[in-house]
Design a protein around this motif. Sequence first.
Motif, PDB file in Angstrom:
ATOM      1  N   HIS A 167       0.839  -1.195   0.000  1.00 47.06           N
ATOM      2  CA  HIS A 167       0.000   0.000   0.000  1.00 47.06           C
ATOM      3  C   HIS A 167       0.875   1.246   0.000  1.00 47.06           C
ATOM      4  O   HIS A 167       0.379   2.371   0.095  1.00 47.06           O
ATOM      5  N   ASP A 168       2.187   1.033  -0.140  1.00 46.48           N
ATOM      6  CA  ASP A 168       3.148   2.129  -0.013  1.00 46.48           C
ATOM      7  C   ASP A 168       3.627   2.550  -1.407  1.00 46.48           C
ATOM      8  O   ASP A 168       4.353   1.812  -2.081  1.00 46.48           O
ATOM      9  N   ILE A 169       3.233   3.728  -1.818  1.00 43.60           N
ATOM     10  CA  ILE A 169       3.530   4.174  -3.178  1.00 43.60           C
ATOM     11  C   ILE A 169       5.035   4.355  -3.399  1.00 43.60           C
ATOM     12  O   ILE A 169       5.548   4.122  -4.487  1.00 43.60           O
ATOM     13  N   ASP A 170       5.750   4.757  -2.365  1.00 46.38           N
ATOM     14  CA  ASP A 170       7.205   4.902  -2.511  1.00 46.38           C
ATOM     15  C   ASP A 170       7.841   3.555  -2.806  1.00 46.38           C
ATOM     16  O   ASP A 170       8.729   3.433  -3.651  1.00 46.38           O
ATOM     17  N   GLU A 171       7.365   2.536  -2.078  1.00 48.83           N
ATOM     18  CA  GLU A 171       7.886   1.185  -2.307  1.00 48.83           C
ATOM     19  C   GLU A 171       7.540   0.727  -3.732  1.00 48.83           C
ATOM     20  O   GLU A 171       8.361   0.119  -4.421  1.00 48.83           O
ATOM     21  N   ALA A 172       6.327   1.045  -4.154  1.00 47.81           N
ATOM     22  CA  ALA A 172       5.885   0.648  -5.496  1.00 47.81           C
ATOM     23  C   ALA A 172       6.790   1.258  -6.565  1.00 47.81           C
ATOM     24  O   ALA A 172       7.242   0.569  -7.489  1.00 47.81           O
ATOM     25  N   PHE A 173       7.064   2.550  -6.435  1.00 45.48           N
ATOM     26  CA  PHE A 173       7.885   3.217  -7.444  1.00 45.48           C
ATOM     27  C   PHE A 173       9.344   2.771  -7.379  1.00 45.48           C
ATOM     28  O   PHE A 173      10.049   2.777  -8.380  1.00 45.48           O
ATOM     29  N   LEU A 174       9.781   2.426  -6.191  1.00 44.66           N
ATOM     30  CA  LEU A 174      11.165   1.970  -6.051  1.00 44.66           C
ATOM     31  C   LEU A 174      11.365   0.608  -6.709  1.00 44.66           C
ATOM     32  O   LEU A 174      12.340   0.370  -7.415  1.00 44.66           O
ATOM     33  N   LEU A 175      10.410  -0.296  -6.468  1.00 40.59           N
ATOM     34  CA  LEU A 175      10.617  -1.690  -6.872  1.00 40.59           C
ATOM     35  C   LEU A 175      10.047  -2.025  -8.251  1.00 40.59           C
ATOM     36  O   LEU A 175      10.546  -2.918  -8.930  1.00 40.59           O
ATOM     37  N   GLY A 176       8.976  -1.339  -8.633  1.00 45.65           N
ATOM     38  CA  GLY A 176       8.220  -1.803  -9.791  1.00 45.65           C
ATOM     39  C   GLY A 176       8.838  -1.423 -11.126  1.00 45.65           C
ATOM     40  O   GLY A 176       9.167  -0.261 -11.352  1.00 45.65           O
ATOM     41  N   ASP A 177       8.984  -2.424 -12.008  1.00 49.53           N
ATOM     42  CA  ASP A 177       9.208  -2.086 -13.415  1.00 49.53           C
ATOM     43  C   ASP A 177       7.900  -1.536 -13.963  1.00 49.53           C
ATOM     44  O   ASP A 177       7.871  -0.639 -14.793  1.00 49.53           O
ATOM     45  N   HIS A 178       6.796  -2.128 -13.453  1.00 52.76           N
ATOM     46  CA  HIS A 178       5.449  -1.675 -13.803  1.00 52.76           C
ATOM     47  C   HIS A 178       4.660  -1.541 -12.510  1.00 52.76           C
ATOM     48  O   HIS A 178       4.817  -2.356 -11.605  1.00 52.76           O
ATOM     49  N   VAL A 179       3.830  -0.534 -12.464  1.00 50.86           N
ATOM     50  CA  VAL A 179       3.033  -0.290 -11.262  1.00 50.86           C
ATOM     51  C   VAL A 179       1.569  -0.216 -11.665  1.00 50.86           C
ATOM     52  O   VAL A 179       1.225   0.458 -12.647  1.00 50.86           O
ATOM     53  N   THR A 180       0.732  -0.955 -10.927  1.00 52.32           N
ATOM     54  CA  THR A 180      -0.710  -0.892 -11.160  1.00 52.32           C
ATOM     55  C   THR A 180      -1.345  -0.247  -9.935  1.00 52.32           C
ATOM     56  O   THR A 180      -1.282  -0.814  -8.840  1.00 52.32           O
ATOM     57  N   ILE A 181      -1.924   0.916 -10.142  1.00 52.89           N
ATOM     58  CA  ILE A 181      -2.600   1.587  -9.024  1.00 52.89           C
ATOM     59  C   ILE A 181      -4.054   1.160  -9.037  1.00 52.89           C
ATOM     60  O   ILE A 181      -4.753   1.310 -10.047  1.00 52.89           O
ATOM     61  N   LEU A 182      -4.474   0.578  -7.918  1.00 56.63           N
ATOM     62  CA  LEU A 182      -5.809   0.002  -7.849  1.00 56.63           C
ATOM     63  C   LEU A 182      -6.744   0.850  -6.994  1.00 56.63           C
ATOM     64  O   LEU A 182      -6.356   1.356  -5.940  1.00 56.63           O
ATOM     65  N   ALA A 183      -7.968   0.952  -7.469  1.00 60.83           N
ATOM     66  CA  ALA A 183      -9.033   1.557  -6.677  1.00 60.83           C
ATOM     67  C   ALA A 183      -9.966   0.415  -6.245  1.00 60.83           C
ATOM     68  O   ALA A 183      -9.774  -0.742  -6.649  1.00 60.83           O
ATOM     69  N   ARG A 184     -10.925   0.716  -5.450  1.00 59.80           N
ATOM     70  CA  ARG A 184     -11.830  -0.303  -4.915  1.00 59.80           C
ATOM     71  C   ARG A 184     -12.358  -1.242  -6.004  1.00 59.80           C
ATOM     72  O   ARG A 184     -12.589  -0.821  -7.125  1.00 59.80           O
ATOM     73  N   GLY A 185     -12.481  -2.510  -5.639  1.00 64.03           N
ATOM     74  CA  GLY A 185     -12.985  -3.487  -6.598  1.00 64.03           C
ATOM     75  C   GLY A 185     -11.941  -3.901  -7.628  1.00 64.03           C
ATOM     76  O   GLY A 185     -12.276  -4.431  -8.685  1.00 64.03           O
ATOM     77  N   GLY A 186     -10.659  -3.633  -7.324  1.00 72.04           N
ATOM     78  CA  GLY A 186      -9.613  -4.012  -8.269  1.00 72.04           C
ATOM     79  C   GLY A 186      -9.689  -3.226  -9.565  1.00 72.04           C
ATOM     80  O   GLY A 186      -9.200  -3.674 -10.597  1.00 72.04           O
ATOM     81  N   GLN A 187     -10.286  -2.048  -9.504  1.00 79.99           N
ATOM     82  CA  GLN A 187     -10.328  -1.210 -10.709  1.00 79.99           C
ATOM     83  C   GLN A 187      -8.951  -0.618 -10.957  1.00 79.99           C
ATOM     84  O   GLN A 187      -8.318  -0.115 -10.017  1.00 79.99           O
ATOM     85  N   ILE A 188      -8.493  -0.682 -12.208  1.00 82.73           N
ATOM     86  CA  ILE A 188      -7.165  -0.138 -12.513  1.00 82.73           C
ATOM     87  C   ILE A 188      -7.279   1.370 -12.696  1.00 82.73           C
ATOM     88  O   ILE A 188      -7.853   1.843 -13.677  1.00 82.73           O
TER      89      ILE A 188
END
Length: 324
Positions: free
Chosen positions: A194-215
Motif C-alpha cells: 500500500h506504499d507508493i514509494d515502495e511501489a515506485f522503487l521496486l516496480g518495473d510496472h506499477v498498477t494503481i488500484l481503486a476499490r474493486g480491483g479497478q485499474i
Amino acid sequence: MIEFDGISKRFPDGTLAVDNFSLRLPSREITVFVGSSGSGKTTLLRMINRMVEPTSGRILIDDEDVAQLNPVTLRRRIGYVMQNSGLLPHRTVLQNIATVPLLNRVPRAEAVARARELMDTVGLDAAFANRYPAELSGGQQQRVGVARGLAVNPNILLMDEPFGAVDPIVRRELQEELLRLQQELAKTIVFVTHDIDEAFLLGDHVTILARGGQIAQHGTPDEILSNPASEFVADFIGADRGRRALTLRESNGRTLVVDGTGRIAGVLGAETATGPVSVGAGGRDEHLGEITLGTEAAEAPHEVAPAVNDAPTASGVPEVDTPR
Ligand SMILES: Nc1ncnc2c1ncn2[C@@H]1O[C@H](COP(=O)(O)OP(=O)(O)OP(=O)(O)O)[C@@H](O)[C@H]1O
C-alpha cells in the motif's frame, strides 16, 4: 507472462473484491499492485496461485489456464512471501527454507544444501541456520521468508506486503536486496504494497488500484509520475505533496530543485526543463525524469532516503502451502 482475463471475485458474503480485472504482467519483471486497504490487491495475488478461486474469468500463466492445474502442485512451484514471513515457529531456519522442496520430494541432503545456499543468497549469516524464527529479528525473518519463497526455484514469486512489518531502515535494506536479487535471478515478481514509494522503487510496472480491483492507472513509474491519469492517481501518488512537489529556486547562479518539504533534491543541468516537475521515490535514477543531478547534489545537506510507510496490515498466518 501472467495474464488476468476478465477476472472477478465475489466472496460468499457478497463482497465484490475484484470486478472484471484484465492485465498482462510481463515475465522476468517486477509488477507492483498498489492501492489502499480493501482495493483487492491480495485477492488478485492469491488468485494467481489459486489460494483464492475467481468467480469468473481466467488467469493464464504462459498461456496455460491455472484453473486446469492442480492447485497444490501450482502452489508448490510458485514462490509466496508474505508479511510476518509466515515461518513455522517450531522449525529452524534451515528446516523452514527446505520445507517445500522436501514436500516436493527433493532428497533431504540436496534440500538442506540448497537451503544453505539460499541463506547466503538473501544475505543471512550461516550461523542462523539452526535458530528458530523467534530468535531472529523481523528483518532476518523476512529474509528467511524470501529464501523460502525461492527454495523451489520458481519462475514466479508472489510477494504480499513482505516488508510491511519491519522498521523503515531494515525495510529499505530489504528493498535494495530484492532489487539486487532480481538482477541476478530475473523472476516474474508480483508485489503487493500500500506504499507508493515502495511501489515506485521496486516496480518495473506499477498498477494503481481503486476499490474493486479497478485499474486507476498502469504503467512504468515514469509514466505514472509524469502523467497521472486522474485526480485520484495524482492524489494517491502525492504528486502535489512532500518530496514529489518540486519547484526550482535560483541560488548563486545555480538552479536548485527544492521539494515540498524545503529540502534540496538536486541541481538542474543547464539544458533541462523549467517549472515544477515531479520525480519518483529516488530509488532508481531513471525515475528522476528530466532532472539532471549535478555533482552538488551529492553534497546537498538534506539528501535523505525516501520516506517509507511501515504501517502493518492484517495478514500472515504461518502455514506452509496455503498461508492465511
Ligand atoms: N474471505 C473473504 N470474505 C469476504 N470478503 C473478503 C474476503 N477476503 C477479502 N475480502 C474483501 O475483499 C475486498 C478486497 O480485499 P483484499 O484483501 O484483496 O484487499 P487489499 O487491497 O489486499 O487490502 P489490504 O491492503 O488491507 O490487505 C475487501 O473489501 C475485503 O474486505
